[in-house]
Write a protein that holds these residues in place. Structure first.
Motif, PDB file in Angstrom:
ATOM      1  N   PRO A   7       0.840  -1.200   0.000  1.00 44.89           N
ATOM      2  CA  PRO A   7       0.000   0.000   0.000  1.00 44.89           C
ATOM      3  C   PRO A   7       0.878   1.254   0.000  1.00 44.89           C
ATOM      4  O   PRO A   7       1.870   1.339   0.725  1.00 44.89           O
ATOM      5  N   GLN A  12      -3.763   5.849  -4.534  1.00 48.41           N
ATOM      6  CA  GLN A  12      -5.029   6.310  -3.969  1.00 48.41           C
ATOM      7  C   GLN A  12      -6.156   6.299  -5.006  1.00 48.41           C
ATOM      8  O   GLN A  12      -7.251   5.813  -4.731  1.00 48.41           O
ATOM      9  N   TYR A  15      -7.139   2.763  -5.717  1.00 47.70           N
ATOM     10  CA  TYR A  15      -7.774   2.161  -4.549  1.00 47.70           C
ATOM     11  C   TYR A  15      -9.242   2.596  -4.453  1.00 47.70           C
ATOM     12  O   TYR A  15     -10.137   1.768  -4.243  1.00 47.70           O
ATOM     13  N   GLN A  36     -11.478  -0.824   5.823  1.00 45.70           N
ATOM     14  CA  GLN A  36     -10.888   0.204   6.664  1.00 45.70           C
ATOM     15  C   GLN A  36     -11.296   1.604   6.217  1.00 45.70           C
ATOM     16  O   GLN A  36     -11.578   1.837   5.044  1.00 45.70           O
ATOM     17  N   ASP A  37     -11.278   2.527   7.152  1.00 48.95           N
ATOM     18  CA  ASP A  37     -11.581   3.927   6.875  1.00 48.95           C
ATOM     19  C   ASP A  37     -10.472   4.508   5.997  1.00 48.95           C
ATOM     20  O   ASP A  37      -9.310   4.499   6.378  1.00 48.95           O
ATOM     21  N   TYR A  38     -10.829   4.992   4.835  1.00 54.37           N
ATOM     22  CA  TYR A  38      -9.837   5.546   3.916  1.00 54.37           C
ATOM     23  C   TYR A  38      -9.951   7.063   3.781  1.00 54.37           C
ATOM     24  O   TYR A  38      -9.343   7.662   2.896  1.00 54.37           O
ATOM     25  N   SER A  39     -10.708   7.706   4.677  1.00 54.29           N
ATOM     26  CA  SER A  39     -10.895   9.162   4.581  1.00 54.29           C
ATOM     27  C   SER A  39      -9.569   9.913   4.749  1.00 54.29           C
ATOM     28  O   SER A  39      -9.394  10.994   4.197  1.00 54.29           O
ATOM     29  N   PHE A  41      -6.220   8.887   3.696  1.00 58.01           N
ATOM     30  CA  PHE A  41      -5.523   7.840   2.952  1.00 58.01           C
ATOM     31  C   PHE A  41      -4.081   7.629   3.430  1.00 58.01           C
ATOM     32  O   PHE A  41      -3.660   6.496   3.623  1.00 58.01           O
ATOM     33  N   LEU A  44      -4.175   5.503   6.456  1.00 60.68           N
ATOM     34  CA  LEU A  44      -4.492   4.117   6.121  1.00 60.68           C
ATOM     35  C   LEU A  44      -3.231   3.377   5.685  1.00 60.68           C
ATOM     36  O   LEU A  44      -2.952   2.268   6.152  1.00 60.68           O
TER      37      LEU A  44
END
Length: 177
Positions: A7, A12, A15, A36-39, A41, A44
């Motif tokens: 990752p 981004q 993804y 998972q929360d990607y707010s 990035f 993350l």
């Protein structure tokens, strides 16, 4: 060509496009690494790096390496795989060392088999001797993928949460294969 990439923030756009493939069909990915929360990035990506390096492992989790399956010709993320370096009691009971998923619009193209093959190669590089994988008995596509990669069915158990039957497969890793 399909490769497993760590990752990174450079993926981004790909993804988010991959996650959108589930949104279009009103589903959520099953693999926890795609839930998972990607707010944020970058956070993350850092979380996956920390899990791989045994830093700030949440209770109930084990160190694990997450990879995204990247198809370079189309500049697309096809799916994700999570390799758990060790097994706790829960993982030994059911789900094992490897979890993977292919985005819905790229299924039935042989990607799952290739993702698992590449993940097993990573496991060999990590000096793992054998790995456990689990799948629901009703998921015959996943069972075929595991069998194509050398899986041997050990047994079937009942998932305590869903009541469904989980098949447990072991794959012995040979060095260099």
């Amino acid at each position: 060509m399909l490769t497993l990439v760590k990752p990174h923030i450079c993926y981004q756009r790909q993804y988010l496009a991959m996650l959108h493939a589930w949104e279009v069909i009103h589903e959520k990915p099953q693999t926890w690494v795609l839930q998972q929360d990607y707010s944020d990035f970058p956070a993350l990506v850092l979380k996956f790096e920390e899990l791989a390096n045994d830093i700030q492992i949440p209770e109930g989790y084990v160190p694990c390496s997450t990879f995204w399956a990247y198809e370079d010709e189309s500049d697309t993320l096809i799916g994700a795989v999570n390799i758990r370096h060790t097994l706790n009691k829960k993982l030994l009971y059911a789900w094992g060392n490897i979890g993977y998923e292919v985005r819905p619009d790229e299924r039935k193209k042989g990607y799952a088999t290739e993702i698992l093959r590449l993940a097993l190669k990573k496991c060999r590089q990590m000096k793992m001797e054998k790995v456990l994988l689990g799948c629901y008995k009703e998921n015959s596509a996943s069972a075929r993928t595991i069998l194509k990669n050398g899986g041997v069915l050990e047994n079937e158990i009942i998932d305590k949460e869903s009541g469904k039957i989980i098949q447990r497969y072991w794959i012995t890793l040979q060095s260099g294969s």
